[in-house]
Design a protein around this motif. Structure first.
Motif, PDB file in Angstrom:
ATOM      1  N   UNK A   4      75.180 -26.290 -44.991  1.00  0.00           N
ATOM      2  CA  UNK A   4      75.417 -24.894 -44.599  1.00  0.00           C
ATOM      3  C   UNK A   4      74.316 -24.424 -43.663  1.00  0.00           C
ATOM      4  N   UNK A   5      74.711 -23.674 -42.637  1.00  0.00           N
ATOM      5  CA  UNK A   5      73.764 -23.003 -41.750  1.00  0.00           C
ATOM      6  C   UNK A   5      73.948 -21.502 -41.884  1.00  0.00           C
ATOM      7  N   UNK A   6      72.849 -20.799 -42.160  1.00  0.00           N
ATOM      8  CA  UNK A   6      72.835 -19.334 -42.192  1.00  0.00           C
ATOM      9  C   UNK A   6      72.123 -18.854 -40.936  1.00  0.00           C
ATOM     10  N   UNK A   7      72.870 -18.233 -40.032  1.00  0.00           N
ATOM     11  CA  UNK A   7      72.335 -17.808 -38.737  1.00  0.00           C
ATOM     12  C   UNK A   7      71.960 -16.329 -38.804  1.00  0.00           C
ATOM     13  N   UNK A  30      71.036 -26.219 -47.401  1.00  0.00           N
ATOM     14  CA  UNK A  30      71.003 -25.061 -46.504  1.00  0.00           C
ATOM     15  C   UNK A  30      69.924 -25.180 -45.440  1.00  0.00           C
ATOM     16  N   UNK A  31      70.327 -24.882 -44.205  1.00  0.00           N
ATOM     17  CA  UNK A  31      69.404 -24.600 -43.119  1.00  0.00           C
ATOM     18  C   UNK A  31      69.610 -23.137 -42.733  1.00  0.00           C
ATOM     19  N   UNK A  32      68.570 -22.505 -42.248  1.00  0.00           N
ATOM     20  CA  UNK A  32      68.676 -21.102 -41.857  1.00  0.00           C
ATOM     21  C   UNK A  32      67.823 -20.873 -40.622  1.00  0.00           C
ATOM     22  N   UNK A  33      68.234 -19.915 -39.795  1.00  0.00           N
ATOM     23  CA  UNK A  33      67.464 -19.578 -38.604  1.00  0.00           C
ATOM     24  C   UNK A  33      67.387 -18.058 -38.465  1.00  0.00           C
ATOM     25  N   UNK A  34      66.316 -17.615 -37.837  1.00  0.00           N
ATOM     26  CA  UNK A  34      66.201 -16.225 -37.415  1.00  0.00           C
ATOM     27  C   UNK A  34      65.315 -16.192 -36.177  1.00  0.00           C
ATOM     28  N   UNK A  35      65.504 -15.144 -35.358  1.00  0.00           N
ATOM     29  CA  UNK A  35      64.755 -15.018 -34.113  1.00  0.00           C
ATOM     30  C   UNK A  35      63.423 -14.318 -34.290  1.00  0.00           C
ATOM     31  N   UNK A  36      63.145 -13.805 -35.475  1.00  0.00           N
ATOM     32  CA  UNK A  36      61.923 -13.032 -35.721  1.00  0.00           C
ATOM     33  C   UNK A  36      61.014 -13.794 -36.690  1.00  0.00           C
TER      34      UNK A  36
END
Length: 284
Positions: free
Chosen positions: A59-62, A80-86
């Motif tokens: 799962x990717x949480x964008x 789970x992988x997750x990304x955020x720009x901050x």
């Protein structure tokens, strides 16, 4: 162990809207979490259901923010992988979801190979990107054939509770600051069930698209609901703080007066909100 990677991604601020979003959210994870963060958590269980997030799924949480959806997916046994720009959100999400791999990255460029995830979720992330169509194409790229993508956005026109702070701003006569650009018309889409579904069908493009309106009443307090905007969180916070303390106080007074219509007998605010939840499948 959680992995928080702060690696710059080329094109992270590809439009004036994206650049404005970076300024609006910089260093504000703690101010976001108790008010707007708790509000946005409401849709997470339905979002994960729509994406088919189950034990063992990749799962990717964008746009993970403070990591609520990533942590919920981990609790289901997903990988789970997750990304955020901050960066501040990345650190907060890594602590909230210690078994997830949390990265610094921004749509529409993600640091993952093609077709690597079984499910991709984004809880209100499309509200914060300058090119929603390009963002969707990137989400499709990293999702395997047959995998599912599920996303939420705020509905427009907004529900009564969601409109409260904007009403206070207008009553105070405070304009939107010029350095808070709106989405370019050619990149925008109708924030209705039909409009959001059409975006997924065409910009993805995704199959078996469904879109539903999710409505709920968010219970909070005057102090909690005012804290985020007063701290400059999100676009509304930039507006609230843009003209100095006197203007901020003028907005606050209007907010308190207008909030009376949403105040329950126990003194809490009961704020009606509505979001759109859309999902689709990547065709083989």
């Amino acid at each position: 162990m959680s992995k928080a990677e702060e690696v710059p991604v080329p094109g992270a601020a590809a439009t004036p809207f994206d650049a404005g979003e970076r300024r609006a959210w910089a260093g504000r994870a703690a101010a976001y979490a108790p008010g707007f963060g708790r509000l946005c958590a409401y849709t997470v269980p339905r979002l994960l259901d729509a994406a088919g997030v189950t034990e063992g799924a990749r799962v990717l949480d964008v746009g993970t923010g403070t990591g609520t959806a990533a942590a919920a997916a981990c609790a289901r046994g997903a990988r789970v992988s997750a990304v955020d720009a901050e960066p501040d959100m990345v650190r907060t999400a890594a602590a909230a979801a210690p078994t997830a791999a949390v990265h610094l990255a921004a749509l529409p460029q993600l640091p993952f190979p093609d077709a690597v995830f079984d499910a991709v979720v984004g809880n209100f992330v499309l509200n914060h990107v300058g090119r929603p169509g390009a963002a969707l194409a990137e989400l499709r790229r990293v999702t395997r054939p047959g995998g599912r993508i599920a996303l939420t956005v705020w509905a427009a026109p907004p529900a009564a509770g969601q409109a409260l702070l904007g009403r206070a701003v207008r009553a105070a006569g405070v304009p939107r600051p010029p350095d808070a650009p709106a989405l370019a018309p050619e990149d925008d889409f109708p924030r209705t069930a039909d409009g959001f579904a059409a975006l997924l069908r065409t910009a993805g493009p995704l199959a078996a698209v469904e879109c539903a309106v999710v409505s709920w009443e968010h219970r909070t307090t005057l102090a909690e609901w005012w804290h985020g905007p007063a701290a400059g969180v999100a676009t509304i916070g930039r507006v609230v703080t843009s003209r100095g303390p006197a203007a901020t106080e003028r907005i606050r007074r209007h907010f308190v007066a207008l909030a009376a219509e949403f105040t329950a007998s126990d003194g809490q605010l009961v704020l009606p909100h509505a979001a759109l939840l859309a999902s689709g499948r990547v065709a083989p």
